[in-house]
Design an enzyme around this catalytic site. Structure first.
Site, PDB file in Angstrom:
ATOM      1  N   CYS A  42    -102.846  -3.905 -43.973  1.00  0.00           N
ATOM      2  CA  CYS A  42    -102.101  -3.850 -42.706  1.00  0.00           C
ATOM      3  C   CYS A  42    -101.468  -5.195 -42.329  1.00  0.00           C
ATOM      4  O   CYS A  42    -100.280  -5.261 -41.989  1.00  0.00           O
ATOM      5  CB  CYS A  42    -102.999  -3.328 -41.591  1.00  0.00           C
ATOM      6  SG  CYS A  42    -104.387  -4.402 -41.126  1.00  0.00           S
ATOM      7  N   HIS A  76    -106.946  -4.044 -36.988  1.00  0.00           N
ATOM      8  CA  HIS A  76    -105.772  -3.341 -37.510  1.00  0.00           C
ATOM      9  C   HIS A  76    -104.538  -3.811 -36.762  1.00  0.00           C
ATOM     10  O   HIS A  76    -104.608  -4.203 -35.590  1.00  0.00           O
ATOM     11  CB  HIS A  76    -105.928  -1.826 -37.372  1.00  0.00           C
ATOM     12  CG  HIS A  76    -104.878  -1.050 -38.126  1.00  0.00           C
ATOM     13  ND1 HIS A  76    -104.814  -1.041 -39.503  1.00  0.00           N
ATOM     14  CD2 HIS A  76    -103.831  -0.295 -37.692  1.00  0.00           C
ATOM     15  CE1 HIS A  76    -103.797  -0.295 -39.891  1.00  0.00           C
ATOM     16  NE2 HIS A  76    -103.180   0.163 -38.810  1.00  0.00           N
ATOM     17  N   HIS A  85     -96.918   0.939 -40.318  1.00  0.00           N
ATOM     18  CA  HIS A  85     -98.170   0.257 -40.650  1.00  0.00           C
ATOM     19  C   HIS A  85     -98.726   0.760 -41.979  1.00  0.00           C
ATOM     20  O   HIS A  85     -98.308   1.800 -42.501  1.00  0.00           O
ATOM     21  CB  HIS A  85     -99.206   0.439 -39.530  1.00  0.00           C
ATOM     22  CG  HIS A  85     -99.796   1.823 -39.446  1.00  0.00           C
ATOM     23  ND1 HIS A  85    -101.116   2.047 -39.154  1.00  0.00           N
ATOM     24  CD2 HIS A  85     -99.240   3.057 -39.611  1.00  0.00           C
ATOM     25  CE1 HIS A  85    -101.361   3.342 -39.129  1.00  0.00           C
ATOM     26  NE2 HIS A  85    -100.237   3.981 -39.392  1.00  0.00           N
TER      27      HIS A  85
END
Length: 349
Positions: free
Chosen positions: A263, A311, A323
């Site tokens: 990520c 994240h 993402h």
């Protein structure tokens, strides 16, 4: 004829009975298939899998941070080594010059220069020589001062190099420990997933998508999107273009392209393409980048998710992010509110 039929019938009956006897044996492979998990049980499995992937994400951030620090320290060590070599060469040159001054004095009979001038008997020679002597004294004093300063600098460089080496070794150990933890959590998640039947996997995916959609709908219903309307900057447009061009590439922990990403690998590389270097991990991006209110976010800004900042996604406008979700998934577009938002940071204007 009838005898042969009777024999055949008996043989068939005997085979049928034998098959039935085998099927009746305990431990046979012909048991009824395992009943599918209930919705509640499947939700529990989903929660456990999500927890394992979150732990893996946390360990991945630790790995990436240790790797980033180790790379920086390696670079610093190279620079320090170059400074040490330069300092040592300079000291060698200064020592040669000091040695030349000492040899010149020795060749003068060991007498100080002012004494030799007094004994010359020539007043003009004495006056001229006195001026040169003062200049020589100042030059020698400067030479010795430069030698002392260079030696002090070299000592500092050497100590800094020692400190950097210790930090490098420490971060290498942290990196290896984090790597083991990532693999451990991913292995546990995959082992649990392997217990699911094909139909259960499909149901689990549907549950995830339903939960994400429900969260996104709640976020939109809160009126969050009505307040968001800013335009992307030039750098923001470049970052968004880079990130969206990676859609379909797989998530791989620790990866930062070009074939796969995690990520924060995706977001850091996207902003690097826009000419701005940012921290490598989502946690460091949250700590070190300027924060902005959600209502003020622009395309290209980074949305940090979950309370532990494990994240990150890039806002691309219209309530959406791009993402890299997690292992087993590809870079994709999702709702900006589909996960718990911790906050928003802005890499550049």
């Amino acid at each position: 004829m009838n005898g042969r039929r009777s024999a055949a019938t008996a043989a068939t009956l005997t085979c049928a009975l034998a098959v039935l006897a085998v099927l009746a044996l305990p431990g046979t492979a012909y048991a009824d298939p395992k009943p599918p998990r209930s919705e509640q049980k499947l939700q529990e499995v989903r929660s456990e899998i999500d927890g394992l992937y979150r732990k893996a994400a946390l360990a991945t951030d630790s790995f990436n941070l240790a790797e980033e620090k180790a790379d920086k320290q390696s670079s610093e060590l190279v620079k320090l080594a170059q400074e040490i070599v330069k300092g040592q060469n300079k000291i060698d040159r200064l020592k040669k010059r000091v040695g030349a001054e000492a040899r010149a004095q020795y060749r003068g009979g060991g007498l100080p220069a002012e004494a030799r001038l007094m004994l010359s008997g020539d007043p003009q020679l004495f006056l001229d020589g006195a001026g040169r002597f003062r200049e020589g004294q100042q030059a020698t004093k400067g030479l010795m001062g430069e030698l002392t300063r260079t030696q002090a600098d070299l000592k500092i460089y050497t100590q800094d190099a020692t400190d950097q080496w210790k930090k490098l070794e420490s971060n290498r150990k942290k990196k290896e420990a984090a790597k083991k933890e990532v693999k451990k959590q991913l292995a546990a998640a995959k082992k649990l997933e392997s217990t699911l039947e094909k139909e259960e996997r499909a149901r689990l995916l549907a549950m995830e998508q339903e939960a994400e959609q429900k969260a996104q709908t709640a976020w939109l219903d809160s009126g969050a999107l009505k307040e968001i309307g800013g335009k992307a900057t030039g750098a923001g447009k470049t970052a968004v273009a880079y990130a969206t061009a990676q859609i379909g590439k797989p998530y791989v922990w620790g990866a930062e392209g070009p074939g796969s990403f995690d990520c924060s690998g995706l977001t850091s590389q996207a902003w690097l393409a826009a000419g701005r270097g940012i921290p490598r991990t989502s946690q460091e991006q949250w700590k070190r980048l300027p924060r902005v209110a959600t209502k003020d976010m622009l395309p290209g800004d980074l949305i940090i998710y979950f309370g532990d900042a494990t994240h990150v996604g890039m806002y691309i406008g219209d309530g959406a992010i791009v993402h890299a979700p997690r292992p087993g998934r590809d870079v994709t577009i999702a709702g900006a509110g589909s996960m718990p938002i911790l906050g928003v940071v802005r890499p550049g204007n």
